[in-house]
Design an enzyme around this catalytic site. Structure first.
Site, PDB file in Angstrom:
ATOM      1  N   ASN A 375      35.196 -26.871-107.449  1.00 32.11           N
ATOM      2  CA  ASN A 375      35.415 -27.438-106.126  1.00 32.11           C
ATOM      3  C   ASN A 375      35.542 -26.349-105.077  1.00 32.11           C
ATOM      4  O   ASN A 375      36.258 -25.365-105.261  1.00 32.11           O
ATOM      5  CB  ASN A 375      36.702 -28.279-106.126  1.00 32.11           C
ATOM      6  CG  ASN A 375      36.950 -28.948-104.787  1.00 32.11           C
ATOM      7  OD1 ASN A 375      36.198 -29.825-104.381  1.00 32.11           O
ATOM      8  ND2 ASN A 375      38.001 -28.526-104.085  1.00 32.11           N
ATOM      9  N   TRP A 502      36.377 -38.808 -99.954  1.00 31.25           N
ATOM     10  CA  TRP A 502      37.702 -38.309-100.354  1.00 31.25           C
ATOM     11  C   TRP A 502      38.747 -39.172 -99.673  1.00 31.25           C
ATOM     12  O   TRP A 502      38.741 -39.298 -98.459  1.00 31.25           O
ATOM     13  CB  TRP A 502      37.878 -36.847 -99.943  1.00 31.25           C
ATOM     14  CG  TRP A 502      39.161 -36.280-100.464  1.00 31.25           C
ATOM     15  CD1 TRP A 502      40.398 -36.370 -99.894  1.00 31.25           C
ATOM     16  CD2 TRP A 502      39.339 -35.582-101.706  1.00 31.25           C
ATOM     17  NE1 TRP A 502      41.338 -35.772-100.674  1.00 31.25           N
ATOM     18  CE2 TRP A 502      40.714 -35.277-101.796  1.00 31.25           C
ATOM     19  CE3 TRP A 502      38.490 -35.200-102.737  1.00 31.25           C
ATOM     20  CZ2 TRP A 502      41.248 -34.588-102.900  1.00 31.25           C
ATOM     21  CZ3 TRP A 502      39.021 -34.507-103.813  1.00 31.25           C
ATOM     22  CH2 TRP A 502      40.386 -34.203-103.887  1.00 31.25           C
TER      23      TRP A 502
END
Length: 552
Positions: A375, A502
């Site tokens: 990430n 998200w």
């Protein structure tokens, strides 16, 4: 999620040789491969003007680079011989000094060159002299169309790699710089209108990052620094145009700009990020995310750098939960977040070691999972982020060497937002270095992407380069600015790009507005949850379940 906004060595010796030798010096040509190999080789025609042929030493560097990286079954072709560039190379070409694209088309010159050389691939950097002659961009593109028609008459499966030409600033043409911009701005649209599956056209951006003051000797022709820049841009596009020698990818894979399943069906990801590693007991979230209509879930794992590592047995259970909910499962290791800014962040090499430690849980799941290497693997430190391409390539190679054939996902640097365009400018070389040619690139869109122009420019760059892209994270608000989520929704749908919002729930209070549901309760949607799930171009309206589940 994002927090805040805050190769040259390979060519050094060649550059010194180029300085030492005059361009007019004749150089020996590398001995051709055996006649049997040449007959089977991919025949590549460089087509252009003096930037390509006089001496056009980017071709020499390109020939050497291709052979040094194992691409030996190629043959550069043309009716012109190789000018001297300081070392032996395969240099036949159609780089005719002073020629205009419009005159080549008008005088029907290309068919004879094609008949004599029979290329499979054409590299075209053409139009500089037309611009210098004040010929409008539309007229130049009409000439391109004529030349393309002639190429396809010679070879119906011709691959054309066309350049957005390098900038120019000659002393006798103050308007030339802007004319080049006009032509280059029109080229991607011309490509989109004319490319076909049988005879694809790709764009190589030779314009961006090229400085006439430092990369040319006269405002027009590239110097040693310029030819090195040009070669670096050509190389990945040429590799992509060559026949693949990699073993056929299994399971989920990239096909051009698309992600497809094993049966060739498009997979346009529509889904949600789930913060598993911080909330390991919230396993009902998988079914609840599926109930939104999502076809994909991106699952946050730990590699052990900042918290206990997610074990192989946990990963096996996560994959089982994804399958039970009929979701494609993107597994991401979060430890790399903000490396270079965060002292406790992991490197991509450490992330690769984690993936290898749990490889047993991953093998055999190629139809169901995507491995997200790390990430947001770099923060805003530009000198550290500049290593993104080499670090990503090395991580990919380690996984491939271990036999992992899965679709891989590579996040951009700069907290995932790639605001310096490092991933955008280097993605082609990273994809070319993947032995499976099976990596998709992921951009995270928060405050940097606050206008339609910025969003479209990023999407356009990948589309024009023929590279696969998705939005791996985004939101409707953020501390670093206000993302234009409506454009993200509209353009990903229009372009067939995936998106993963998200995140499901559990964000810290300072970014709690990014929760989609309150307290992991699917019956209690937040404003962001309402927008991404039920809004225009949202998940419920646009998601299609992966076909791997249709027979289950």
């Amino acid at each position: 999620m994002t927090r805040r906004l805050g190769i040259a060595s390979v060519f050094a010796l060649l550059a010194s040789l180029l300085v030492a030798l005059p361009s007019a010096q004749a150089a020996p040509v590398e001995p051709p491969e055996s006649r049997t190999q040449v007959a089977a080789a991919t025949r590549i025609m460089p087509l252009g003007d003096s930037i390509t042929g006089s001496p056009g030493c980017w071709r020499a560097l390109l020939s050497r680079h291709l052979r040094d990286t194992g691409h030996t079954n190629i043959d550069f072709v043309g009716t012109l011989p190789a000018p001297g560039c300081g070392f032996a190379y395969d240099g036949e070409n159609e780089g005719h000094g002073g020629y205009l694209a419009t005159n080549i088309a008008r005088d029907n010159q290309l068919p004879g060159w094609l008949s004599a050389t029979r290329p499979d691939v054409v590299l075209m950097h053409l139009g500089t002299n037309d611009v210098w002659s004040n010929i409008p961009a539309a007229t130049i593109l009409n000439a391109y169309t004529t030349l393309l028609r002639q190429m396809r008459a010679s070879n119906p499966r011709m691959k054309l790699v066309v350049a957005r030409i390098i900038p120019m600033n000659p002393s006798n043409c103050s308007a030339c710089g802007q004319r080049v911009v006009a032509l280059n701005n029109a080229i991607p649209g011309w490509v989109q209108a004319n490319t076909t599956a049988a005879s694809p056209i790709t764009v190589v951006d030779q314009w961006s990052g090229f400085n006439t003051a430092t990369d040319t000797g006269d405002g027009v022709h590239p110097n040693n620094a310029g030819i090195q820049k040009m070669e670096r841009r050509w190389y990945p596009a040429v590799v992509a145009a060559l026949p693949s020698t990699a073993p056929e990818a299994v399971g989920l894979r990239v096909s051009g700009t698309r992600v497809v399943e094993a049966n060739g069906a498009n997979l346009v990801m529509r889904g949600v990020n789930h913060p598993y590693t911080w909330f390991t007991s919230q396993n009902s979230s998988f079914a609840n995310i599926k109930a939104t209509g999502a076809n994909t879930v991106r699952v946050v794992l730990s590699g052990g750098r900042q918290s206990a590592p997610t074990s192989a047995s946990e990963i096996t259970n996560i994959i089982s939960l994804c399958k039970r909910s009929r979701l494609i499962c993107v597994l991401e290791v979060h430890d790399t977040t903000g490396y270079g800014d965060q002292s406790n962040a992991a490197t991509l090499d450490q992330a690769a070691s984690y993936w290898l430690s749990v490889a047993g849980a991953l093998r055999g799941q190629e139809n169901y999972i995507i491995i997200n290497l790390g990430n947001e693997p770099f923060g805003n430190n530009q000198s550290v982020s500049a290593t993104w391409a080499s670090a990503t390539t090395n991580a990919i190679r380690r996984l491939r060497s271990a036999g992992l054939q899965h679709l891989l996902m590579a996040d951009g640097p700069m907290w995932g937002q790639d605001w310096a365009n490092i991933m955008r400018n280097n993605a082609a070389s990273v994809l070319a270095a993947d032995p499976q040619h099976n990596t998709v690139f992921s951009i995270h869109m928060y405050g940097v992407y606050n206008t339609a122009a910025k969003i479209n420019a990023y999407f356009d760059a990948f589309r024009n380069a023929g590279l696969p892209l998705l939005v791996g994270e985004f939101g409707h608000l953020h501390s670093d600015g206000d993302p234009d989520e409506n454009t993200i929704f509209a353009q990903t749908q229009a372009r067939g790009l995936g998106y993963l919002g998200w995140s499901w729930s559990g964000n810290s209070s300072n970014v709690g507005y990014l929760d989609m549901v309150y307290g992991f309760n699917p019956a209690n949607l937040t404003p962001w949850g309402q927008r991404i799930i039920n809004g225009t171009n949202g998940i419920r309206q646009t998601s299609k379940e992966a076909t791997i589940y249709s027979s289950q």
